[in-house]
Design a protein around this motif. Sequence first.
Motif, mmCIF file in Angstrom:
data_model
loop_
_atom_site.group_PDB
_atom_site.id
_atom_site.type_symbol
_atom_site.label_atom_id
_atom_site.label_comp_id
_atom_site.label_asym_id
_atom_site.label_seq_id
_atom_site.Cartn_x
_atom_site.Cartn_y
_atom_site.Cartn_z
ATOM 1 N N ALA A 122 3.636 9.325 0.899
ATOM 2 C CA ALA A 122 2.181 9.373 1.104
ATOM 3 C C ALA A 122 1.835 8.958 2.518
ATOM 4 O O ALA A 122 2.585 8.236 3.176
ATOM 5 C CB ALA A 122 1.475 8.432 0.124
ATOM 6 N N ALA A 136 0.925 7.623 -4.938
ATOM 7 C CA ALA A 136 2.377 7.700 -4.716
ATOM 8 C C ALA A 136 3.103 6.581 -5.442
ATOM 9 O O ALA A 136 4.212 6.776 -5.956
ATOM 10 C CB ALA A 136 2.673 7.655 -3.223
ATOM 11 N N THR A 163 6.672 10.746 -4.254
ATOM 12 C CA THR A 163 6.534 9.303 -4.014
ATOM 13 C C THR A 163 6.123 8.996 -2.578
ATOM 14 O O THR A 163 5.914 7.833 -2.229
ATOM 15 C CB THR A 163 7.861 8.565 -4.294
#
Length: 276
Positions: A227, A237, A225
């Motif tokens: 980025a 993400a 998740t």
Amino acid sequence: MPSHSACPALDDRITALQQLAHAEPRLEGVLLYGSWTVGEADAHSDIEAYLYVADEHVESFDGRKFLARLAPLELAYVNMYGVLAVVFDDLMRGEFHITAAGPGIDEVPTWEGMVHLPRPEAAVLLDRTGRLTRAARHLATLRPPEPVGTARQLMDELANWTLMLAHVLARGETARAHALLHTVIAPQQLQLCRLLRDSTAHWLTPSRALEQDLPDSDRHRYTATTAAARAQDVRHAARESWRWSRDLCAEAAGRWGVQVPGRLHERISDLLETCR
């Protein structure tokens, strides 16, 4: 005297703080909280404490001058939460709540469930009346969050904020979406994950000790998740984040019978898929 932590420098600073507090007649009590009190302090830890000033001396007590007697200060200011934040000359940080002893000590038992003091007597550096030690004992037992209502709240939060994330992405605001993803959504995901794993010791800072507290599978989902603040990376993400949120919600539903708003979840998924 407080028991020793894994960091001699921190121990020395706390011992000096205790001695200084005992020599300051305007102080009624001093209570430590944070990593030191739960045995997790190390060379990178800071000092977090409440300084309870006798009510009649609150206006005249100068926290900066008091702490400068502990060690030279490189920085001292009142932060956004109204807490006196300092940096000592050895770059050790500190956060000190300076409050009137009367109402301040009475408030301590209300922290139950948010603050854990496994050794209350060790966390109390000064107690001239006995009130502070009695209050701190209310925090000796770690009480995990109530699961059903907490899970429901987190599931609703994740749906609401992820919908906002999708709208922000659709508008092309990559930096704002990046901030939402990492500072708003991720902590709530980690709390729901901790609730499901029965690992709530670091509830208020759910990323703390993540590598030790949670299984590798959860850590990998969390990593997916994250980025860089580049449009394509943030969109990817965001979709991975929502997939993990949905999986966590489904697991919570199976475990505690919490209802999942399936139609809304699907619509959020569809909206995120258009953000490519």
